[in-house]
Structure formats: C-alpha cells, structure tokens
Design a protein around this motif. Structure first.
Motif, mmCIF file in Angstrom:
data_model
loop_
_atom_site.group_PDB
_atom_site.id
_atom_site.type_symbol
_atom_site.label_atom_id
_atom_site.label_comp_id
_atom_site.label_asym_id
_atom_site.label_seq_id
_atom_site.Cartn_x
_atom_site.Cartn_y
_atom_site.Cartn_z
ATOM 1 N N ALA A 103 -18.752 -93.030 30.159
ATOM 2 C CA ALA A 103 -18.252 -94.322 29.672
ATOM 3 C C ALA A 103 -19.409 -95.282 29.389
ATOM 4 C CB ALA A 103 -17.296 -94.921 30.702
ATOM 5 N N ARG A 104 -20.389 -95.267 30.263
ATOM 6 C CA ARG A 104 -21.557 -96.140 30.053
ATOM 7 C C ARG A 104 -22.294 -95.737 28.774
ATOM 8 N NH1 ARG A 104 -22.789 -96.726 35.965
ATOM 9 N NH2 ARG A 104 -22.168 -98.861 36.399
ATOM 10 N N GLU A 105 -22.477 -94.425 28.610
ATOM 11 C CA GLU A 105 -23.172 -93.941 27.405
ATOM 12 C C GLU A 105 -22.409 -94.340 26.150
ATOM 13 O OE1 GLU A 105 -23.673 -89.731 28.027
ATOM 14 O OE2 GLU A 105 -24.928 -90.123 29.788
ATOM 15 N N ARG A 106 -21.099 -94.373 26.224
ATOM 16 C CA ARG A 106 -20.252 -94.777 25.103
ATOM 17 C C ARG A 106 -20.231 -96.287 24.881
ATOM 18 N NH1 ARG A 106 -16.414 -91.787 22.114
ATOM 19 N NH2 ARG A 106 -17.500 -89.808 21.888
ATOM 20 N N GLY A 107 -20.820 -97.044 25.823
ATOM 21 C CA GLY A 107 -20.844 -98.496 25.690
ATOM 22 C C GLY A 107 -19.560 -99.167 26.132
ATOM 23 N N LEU A 108 -18.702 -98.455 26.855
ATOM 24 C CA LEU A 108 -17.486 -99.087 27.377
ATOM 25 C C LEU A 108 -17.880 -100.085 28.464
ATOM 26 C CD1 LEU A 108 -15.136 -95.963 27.679
ATOM 27 C CD2 LEU A 108 -15.365 -97.571 25.772
ATOM 28 N N HIS A 109 -17.147 -101.186 28.570
ATOM 29 C CA HIS A 109 -17.517 -102.188 29.575
ATOM 30 C C HIS A 109 -16.734 -102.018 30.870
ATOM 31 C CE1 HIS A 109 -13.849 -104.137 28.105
ATOM 32 N NE2 HIS A 109 -13.849 -104.805 29.240
ATOM 33 N N LYS A 110 -15.691 -101.160 30.833
ATOM 34 C CA LYS A 110 -14.817 -101.073 32.007
ATOM 35 C C LYS A 110 -14.031 -99.769 31.975
ATOM 36 C CE LYS A 110 -11.099 -103.591 34.280
ATOM 37 N NZ LYS A 110 -10.230 -104.769 34.313
ATOM 38 N N LEU A 111 -13.728 -99.266 33.178
ATOM 39 C CA LEU A 111 -12.777 -98.152 33.294
ATOM 40 C C LEU A 111 -11.554 -98.658 34.043
ATOM 41 C CD1 LEU A 111 -15.067 -95.104 34.164
ATOM 42 C CD2 LEU A 111 -13.753 -95.483 32.060
ATOM 43 N N SER A 112 -10.399 -98.188 33.641
ATOM 44 C CA SER A 112 -9.182 -98.562 34.347
ATOM 45 C C SER A 112 -8.331 -97.318 34.564
ATOM 46 C CB SER A 112 -8.411 -99.618 33.554
ATOM 47 O OG SER A 112 -7.885 -99.044 32.384
ATOM 48 N N LEU A 113 -7.399 -97.417 35.475
ATOM 49 C CA LEU A 113 -6.512 -96.282 35.747
ATOM 50 C C LEU A 113 -5.265 -96.784 36.464
ATOM 51 C CD1 LEU A 113 -6.674 -95.566 39.064
ATOM 52 C CD2 LEU A 113 -8.978 -94.927 38.349
ATOM 53 N N SER A 114 -4.248 -95.941 36.458
ATOM 54 C CA SER A 114 -3.013 -96.215 37.184
ATOM 55 C C SER A 114 -2.819 -95.116 38.208
ATOM 56 C CB SER A 114 -1.808 -96.197 36.221
ATOM 57 O OG SER A 114 -2.010 -97.091 35.162
ATOM 58 N N VAL A 115 -2.404 -95.499 39.412
ATOM 59 C CA VAL A 115 -2.237 -94.506 40.476
ATOM 60 C C VAL A 115 -0.992 -94.868 41.290
ATOM 61 C CG1 VAL A 115 -3.891 -95.772 41.956
ATOM 62 C CG2 VAL A 115 -3.433 -93.371 42.422
ATOM 63 N N LEU A 148 12.426 -94.614 41.013
ATOM 64 C CA LEU A 148 11.526 -95.524 40.294
ATOM 65 C C LEU A 148 10.303 -95.758 41.172
ATOM 66 C CD1 LEU A 148 14.196 -98.079 39.014
ATOM 67 C CD2 LEU A 148 13.183 -96.150 37.771
ATOM 68 N N TRP A 149 9.144 -95.330 40.686
ATOM 69 C CA TRP A 149 7.920 -95.404 41.492
ATOM 70 C C TRP A 149 7.036 -96.557 41.024
ATOM 71 C CZ3 TRP A 149 5.701 -89.754 42.335
ATOM 72 C CH2 TRP A 149 6.644 -89.012 43.073
ATOM 73 N N ASP A 150 6.416 -97.231 42.005
ATOM 74 C CA ASP A 150 5.447 -98.286 41.709
ATOM 75 C C ASP A 150 4.144 -97.664 41.189
ATOM 76 O OD1 ASP A 150 7.367 -99.820 42.933
ATOM 77 O OD2 ASP A 150 6.050 -100.658 44.472
ATOM 78 N N LEU A 151 3.329 -98.490 40.588
ATOM 79 C CA LEU A 151 1.985 -98.078 40.159
ATOM 80 C C LEU A 151 0.979 -99.130 40.598
ATOM 81 C CD1 LEU A 151 1.970 -96.869 36.427
ATOM 82 C CD2 LEU A 151 1.464 -95.501 38.455
ATOM 83 N N VAL A 152 -0.182 -98.679 41.022
ATOM 84 C CA VAL A 152 -1.299 -99.582 41.294
ATOM 85 C C VAL A 152 -2.283 -99.447 40.142
ATOM 86 C CG1 VAL A 152 -3.235 -100.081 42.841
ATOM 87 C CG2 VAL A 152 -1.027 -99.381 43.792
ATOM 88 N N GLU A 153 -2.690 -100.591 39.602
ATOM 89 C CA GLU A 153 -3.720 -100.591 38.551
ATOM 90 C C GLU A 153 -5.069 -100.817 39.218
ATOM 91 O OE1 GLU A 153 -3.238 -100.337 35.128
ATOM 92 O OE2 GLU A 153 -1.194 -99.784 35.684
ATOM 93 N N MET A 154 -6.045 -99.981 38.862
ATOM 94 C CA MET A 154 -7.390 -100.151 39.423
ATOM 95 C C MET A 154 -8.410 -100.232 38.291
ATOM 96 S SD MET A 154 -7.272 -97.618 42.757
ATOM 97 C CE MET A 154 -8.557 -98.466 43.676
ATOM 98 N N GLY A 155 -9.506 -100.939 38.555
ATOM 99 C CA GLY A 155 -10.508 -101.106 37.506
ATOM 100 C C GLY A 155 -11.925 -101.081 38.055
ATOM 101 N N LEU A 156 -12.835 -100.714 37.188
ATOM 102 C CA LEU A 156 -14.270 -100.699 37.531
ATOM 103 C C LEU A 156 -15.045 -101.296 36.364
ATOM 104 C CD1 LEU A 156 -16.681 -99.644 39.323
ATOM 105 C CD2 LEU A 156 -16.624 -97.593 37.883
#
Ligand SMILES: CC(C)(COP(=O)(O)OP(=O)(O)OC[C@H]1O[C@@H](n2cnc3c(N)ncnc32)[C@H](O)[C@@H]1OP(=O)(O)O)[C@@H](O)C(=O)NCCC(=O)NCCS
Length: 164
Positions: A103-115, A148-156
């Motif tokens: 992601a860094r090499e691609r120049g992305l500023h952030k990673l996110s995900l749902s868990v 119906l399941w909850d989701l947590v959003e996480m980011g870096l």
C-alpha cells in the motif's frame, strides 16, 4: 506453535484456483469472513483481481492470502484469510506486513478493513499491526441463517500525508 517459514509474493495467474478454494474453505466455517457457502469456485477464480493480491506460500502451497483493494479516494481496503491448519504461526502477521508495504509503494495514505466483533484473532492481529478501531456498525451484515452481525471498522494511517 512455532513460527512458520513462509514466503509472501504477489499472486499470479496460476494461483487463481488455489485462492478461490481457500476462500471457499474459510467460508465453510461461517465465522470470520462475510462470504458464506455456496461459493462458485470456478467463477471466483476466473474473476479474481490479481492486482493487490498477495499470497503466503509454505510447504509449496498457498496457505494464506490478502488483498488490498485501492479506492479512488486514496485508501485501500483489505480482506484476508489463512488456511485453518496454518493459523497461529505468524502467516497472518507476515501477510498484513506485506500488504502495508504494498500500500505504501502504491502511495495509498490509509488501509481500512471491516471485522466481526467476535473475531478476536483477527482483531488482535490488526491491533498488533497498528490498526485502531474507528467505528462500530450495528446489525450490519445479514447472515444466511438470518442473524444480523455487527461490524467493527478499523484503520491504519500510512504516514506522509497523514492528518490524524
Ligand atoms: C485472522 C487470521 C487471518 C489470523 O491469521 P494467523 O496466521 O492465525 O495470525 P498470526 O499467527 O500471525 O497471529 C497474529 C496475532 O493474532 C493473535 N491471535 C492469533 N490467533 C489468535 C487466537 N486464536 N485468539 C486470539 N488472538 C489470536 C495474536 O495476537 C497473534 O500475535 P502473536 O503471535 O504475536 O501473539 C486467521 O485466523 C484467519 O484466517 N481467520 C479466518 C478468516 C478471517 O477471520 N479473516 C479476517 C477477516 S476480517
């Protein structure tokens, strides 16, 4: 369990079927990922986006996979899985680390995900890798059994350009 000798590399055309089969196997667990059976493995393999897909190789086979899906807004979303009998041996850690580098090499500023909030192994892995919880979505995902399941959003945040 002892750390595994694992190599991470970009996914190739010849990995399509193995990656799809891994996803289908993890879907059968009906626990950690949103996808549930039945999975059309052939179609999934054919349509797999290789760009941003990384695979973990051990004992000559694919034992884990992660995908960074870059968005036009500058962040990338990740999804991952490790084969059940390879978990707890550092494969997930190696995949997340390689995805961050990609992601860094691609120049992305952030990673996110749902868990899913009950997925303590995944949440521990993401926390260890620097991700923080940014939000909680209530009853967001309808499962095959109607739950119906909850989701947590996480980011870096990935550094230069980070605004906090
Ligand atoms: C989540 C997953 C990818 C982790 O992969 P892994 O190869 O087992 O992860 P690692 O061995 O690198 O472990 C990473 C950290 O997770 C934590 N962890 C691993 N297994 C754990 C468990 N069963 N319970 C609690 N924490 C656990 C530990 O903190 C570990 O770090 P440490 O070894 O330094 O203590 C794997 O369990 C998996 O594929 N699960 C099913 C699919 C899934 O849930 N994908 C993620 C969807 S968001």
């Amino acid at each position: 369990m002892a750390a595994a000798t694992v190599a991470i590399r970009p996914a190739e055309d010849g990995d399509r079927l193995d990656m799809a089969q891994l996803l289908a196997a993890v879907a059968e667990e009906r626990d950690g990922i949103a996808t549930e059976p039945p999975v059309d493995v052939e179609a999934l393999a054919m349509n797999w986006t290789l760009d941003g897909s990384l695979v973990a190789i051990a004992d000559g086979g694919i034992v884990g996979q992660i995908r960074v899906h870059p968005s036009w807004m500058g962040f990338g979303e990740i999804g991952m899985k490790v084969a059940a009998h390879w978990r707890g041996r550092g494969v997930g850690t190696a995949l997340v680390s390689a995805a961050i580098d990609w992601a860094r090499e691609r120049g992305l500023h952030k990673l996110s995900l749902s868990v899913f909030p009950h997925n303590s192994a995944a949440i521990a892995l993401y926390r260890k890798s620097g991700f923080i919880a940014e939000g909680h979505l209530r009853q967001h995902v309808r499962r095959g059994n109607g739950e119906l399941w909850d989701l947590v959003e996480m980011g870096l945040l990935l550094g230069p350009g980070e605004h906090g």
